[in-house]
Design a protein around this motif. Structure first.
Motif, mmCIF file in Angstrom:
data_model
loop_
_atom_site.group_PDB
_atom_site.id
_atom_site.type_symbol
_atom_site.label_atom_id
_atom_site.label_comp_id
_atom_site.label_asym_id
_atom_site.label_seq_id
_atom_site.Cartn_x
_atom_site.Cartn_y
_atom_site.Cartn_z
ATOM 1 N N PHE A 68 0.827 -1.203 0.000
ATOM 2 C CA PHE A 68 0.000 0.000 0.000
ATOM 3 C C PHE A 68 0.868 1.262 0.000
ATOM 4 C CE2 PHE A 68 -1.677 3.304 2.907
ATOM 5 C CZ PHE A 68 -2.705 3.793 2.125
ATOM 6 N N ILE A 69 1.903 1.274 0.843
ATOM 7 C CA ILE A 69 2.798 2.432 0.901
ATOM 8 C C ILE A 69 3.507 2.634 -0.435
ATOM 9 C CG2 ILE A 69 4.917 3.336 1.948
ATOM 10 C CD1 ILE A 69 2.505 3.664 3.741
ATOM 11 N N ARG A 70 3.978 1.549 -1.035
ATOM 12 C CA ARG A 70 4.662 1.666 -2.336
ATOM 13 C C ARG A 70 3.714 2.187 -3.411
ATOM 14 N NH1 ARG A 70 7.159 -3.207 -0.575
ATOM 15 N NH2 ARG A 70 5.612 -4.442 -1.686
ATOM 16 N N THR A 71 2.485 1.682 -3.419
ATOM 17 C CA THR A 71 1.501 2.134 -4.408
ATOM 18 C C THR A 71 1.199 3.615 -4.236
ATOM 19 O OG1 THR A 71 0.475 -0.052 -4.565
ATOM 20 C CG2 THR A 71 -0.860 1.824 -5.252
ATOM 21 N N LEU A 72 1.000 4.030 -2.996
ATOM 22 C CA LEU A 72 0.706 5.430 -2.716
ATOM 23 C C LEU A 72 1.883 6.315 -3.114
ATOM 24 C CD1 LEU A 72 -1.427 7.303 -1.527
ATOM 25 C CD2 LEU A 72 -0.411 6.929 0.722
ATOM 26 N N ALA A 73 3.087 5.871 -2.812
ATOM 27 C CA ALA A 73 4.277 6.642 -3.166
ATOM 28 C C ALA A 73 4.418 6.766 -4.678
ATOM 29 C CB ALA A 73 5.519 5.989 -2.573
ATOM 30 N N ASP A 74 4.064 5.713 -5.383
ATOM 31 C CA ASP A 74 4.159 5.730 -6.840
ATOM 32 C C ASP A 74 3.146 6.697 -7.451
ATOM 33 O OD1 ASP A 74 5.039 4.581 -9.471
ATOM 34 O OD2 ASP A 74 2.962 3.887 -9.509
ATOM 35 N N LYS A 75 1.963 6.794 -6.861
ATOM 36 C CA LYS A 75 0.892 7.616 -7.422
ATOM 37 C C LYS A 75 0.973 9.082 -6.996
ATOM 38 C CE LYS A 75 -2.526 3.906 -7.942
ATOM 39 N NZ LYS A 75 -2.735 4.076 -9.400
ATOM 40 N N LEU A 76 1.583 9.364 -5.836
ATOM 41 C CA LEU A 76 1.635 10.742 -5.344
ATOM 42 C C LEU A 76 2.720 11.507 -6.085
ATOM 43 C CD1 LEU A 76 0.340 12.569 -3.088
ATOM 44 C CD2 LEU A 76 2.399 12.075 -1.760
ATOM 45 N N SER A 77 2.314 12.435 -6.922
ATOM 46 C CA SER A 77 3.281 13.194 -7.713
ATOM 47 C C SER A 77 3.908 14.329 -6.914
ATOM 48 C CB SER A 77 2.616 13.756 -8.975
ATOM 49 O OG SER A 77 1.531 14.614 -8.639
ATOM 50 N N THR A 78 3.091 14.961 -6.057
ATOM 51 C CA THR A 78 3.561 16.068 -5.222
ATOM 52 C C THR A 78 2.783 16.038 -3.914
ATOM 53 O OG1 THR A 78 3.925 17.439 -7.188
ATOM 54 C CG2 THR A 78 3.887 18.563 -5.056
ATOM 55 N N GLY A 79 3.485 16.212 -2.792
ATOM 56 C CA GLY A 79 2.771 16.280 -1.529
ATOM 57 C C GLY A 79 3.468 15.578 -0.392
ATOM 58 N N ALA A 80 2.678 15.171 0.583
ATOM 59 C CA ALA A 80 3.204 14.540 1.788
ATOM 60 C C ALA A 80 2.140 13.614 2.353
ATOM 61 C CB ALA A 80 3.583 15.603 2.826
ATOM 62 N N ALA A 81 2.547 12.766 3.284
ATOM 63 C CA ALA A 81 1.612 11.824 3.904
ATOM 64 C C ALA A 81 1.964 11.659 5.368
ATOM 65 C CB ALA A 81 1.655 10.471 3.196
ATOM 66 N N PHE A 82 0.921 11.475 6.205
ATOM 67 C CA PHE A 82 1.105 11.279 7.642
ATOM 68 C C PHE A 82 0.211 10.125 8.083
ATOM 69 C CE2 PHE A 82 1.918 15.670 6.623
ATOM 70 C CZ PHE A 82 3.114 15.943 7.283
ATOM 71 N N PHE A 83 0.825 9.146 8.749
ATOM 72 C CA PHE A 83 0.083 8.000 9.255
ATOM 73 C C PHE A 83 0.281 7.894 10.764
ATOM 74 C CE2 PHE A 83 0.694 6.970 4.793
ATOM 75 C CZ PHE A 83 -0.589 6.556 4.440
ATOM 76 N N ILE A 84 -0.836 7.755 11.480
ATOM 77 C CA ILE A 84 -0.823 7.640 12.939
ATOM 78 C C ILE A 84 -1.332 6.253 13.300
ATOM 79 C CG2 ILE A 84 -1.638 8.605 15.122
ATOM 80 C CD1 ILE A 84 -2.254 10.732 12.137
ATOM 81 N N ASP A 85 -0.543 5.522 14.080
ATOM 82 C CA ASP A 85 -0.952 4.158 14.422
ATOM 83 C C ASP A 85 -0.101 3.643 15.576
ATOM 84 O OD1 ASP A 85 -2.534 1.795 13.953
ATOM 85 O OD2 ASP A 85 -2.478 2.315 11.821
#
Length: 377
Positions: A233-250
């Motif tokens: 999931f992280i790899r897929t999201l990284a591949d699709k996100l062209s510009t920006g950032a991500a924050f995961f809380i767990d």
């Protein structure tokens, strides 16, 4: 909205999983079992109509005691959580020069509402707030809660080829199916699920070449998880996100703590009516199944796709860095008491972590300004 009785949900879902096991040589891996138990349309825990989120296992409505929730998440506990997280979201939007937010696993919609209201109060421009949630049963509840932001919020079932903006996920990674690996008398097995003589689900091990990412010292029996779906999931999201950032809380640990020799019983847990147990094979569809997050694995997955780590720290440090204490000073006594649970070490403050990723050039995120533990990953 129609509601199936709990016994009907569990019986119907059990039959579906039994049939899946039958066509796969009498055995399925735990990751497949967990996926079906949580996400089978209309029957899985996150796909049926049962109440899940809230502060109490039972509630009073019109003088009548009714079934309540199974667990409480931070945004259900206090709006100060989402308001504080919004400070980091606003900074990320400004730095990355984007105007979209993507939330995964939006639950009741409480976090989305808190962030949207806080961003509006700050005058932060936002063109779209997209919710990605596999639970169709929660969409109606989210739509009702977010009605005043109907022009901004949209729901999507799958990701586009490319996206930009700020991604957030609160208690999302822990609900992604995991594989179980068991070392028994020195031999490694994948632990899966079969059907017993009385039609019940039972554990069954099969030899495997899979191993935990770290060698486990000692000769004692050992049970743990690996997270191929979460990392994918992280790899897929990284591949699709062209510009920006991500924050995961767990909740979770860095790799060296996750696979510590003393953590020999694994981390899989179940939650129902604010009670916890360790038997995911019982009452399928009626309780949550989770596993702690291996944050090192997530960080390595992001770096494989040219995504960088902004920071990694405890939830307590992250929220304090983003101004929670100042917000608490202006809150009611009741709100302050609730907010303290977010940062107290024996509550959510230490066990819960926040990890941030970026695409493009690195920058100093507010939430990781002090107490960054990236070096421990």
């Amino acid at each position: 909205m129609s509601f199936l009785p709990a016994e009907n949900i569990s019986a119907s879902l059990t039959q579906i999983i039994v049939e899946a096991i039958a066509v796969q040589d009498g055995w399925i891996g735990f990751d497949q079992f967990m996926a079906q138990a949580l996400y089978t349309p209309g029957l899985g825990y996150y796909a049926n109509d049962s109440s899940k989120f809230g502060a109490l296992p039972y509630a009073r409505q019109a003088g009548v005691t009714v079934a309540g929730s199974d667990f409480v998440t931070a945004p259900e506990m206090t709006p100060l959580f989402g308001q504080t997280l919004a400070t980091q979201v606003a900074q990320a939007l400004q730095v990355t020069q984007t105007t979209e937010v993507w939330e995964f696993g939006a639950g009741s919609g409480a976090l989305a509402l808190q962030i949207l209201e806080a961003l509006a109060a700050q005058g932060q421009a936002l063109t779209r707030y997209s919710i990605v949630d596999l639970s169709g049963s929660l969409r109606a509840r989210q739509q009702a809660k977010l009605a005043k932001f109907s022009d901004t919020v949209q729901w999507v079932n799958e990701l586009p080829d490319t996206l930009q903006g700020v991604v957030i996920g609160n208690e999302v990674l822990d609900a992604m199916p995991v594989k179980l690996l068991a070392r028994v008398k020195g031999v490694w097995f994948e632990r899966g699920v079969a059907v017993g003589a009385a039609g019940e689900f039972i554990w069954q091990d099969r030899p495997t070449a899979l191993r935990p990412p770290l060698a486990i010292d000692g000769e004692h029996d050992y049970l743990s998880e690996i997270h191929p779906q979460g990392e994918s999931f992280i790899r897929t999201l990284a591949d699709k996100l062209s510009t920006g950032a991500a924050f995961f809380i767990d909740y979770g640990f860095p790799e060296h703590e996750y696979y510590h020799p003393q953590r020999h019983m694994g981390t899989v847990m179940c939650h129902r009516s604010h009670q916890s147990d360790t038997d995911p094979l019982a009452d399928v569809g009626l309780k949550d199944i989770t596993a702690h997050v291996n944050f090192t694995g997530m960080a390595l997955a992001c770096q494989m796709e040219d995504w960088g780590v902004l920071g990694y720290c405890t939830q307590a440090r992250f929220l304090i860095n983003c101004g929670l204490v100042a917000r608490m000073e202006n809150a009611t006594l009741q709100e302050r008491v609730r907010a303290q649970k977010l940062i107290m070490e024996h509550e959510m403050g230490e066990l819960f972590k926040v990890i941030g990723f970026y695409k493009g050039e690195p920058w100093q995120a507010l939430g990781f300004a002090e107490g960054d533990r990236t070096h421990t990953l």
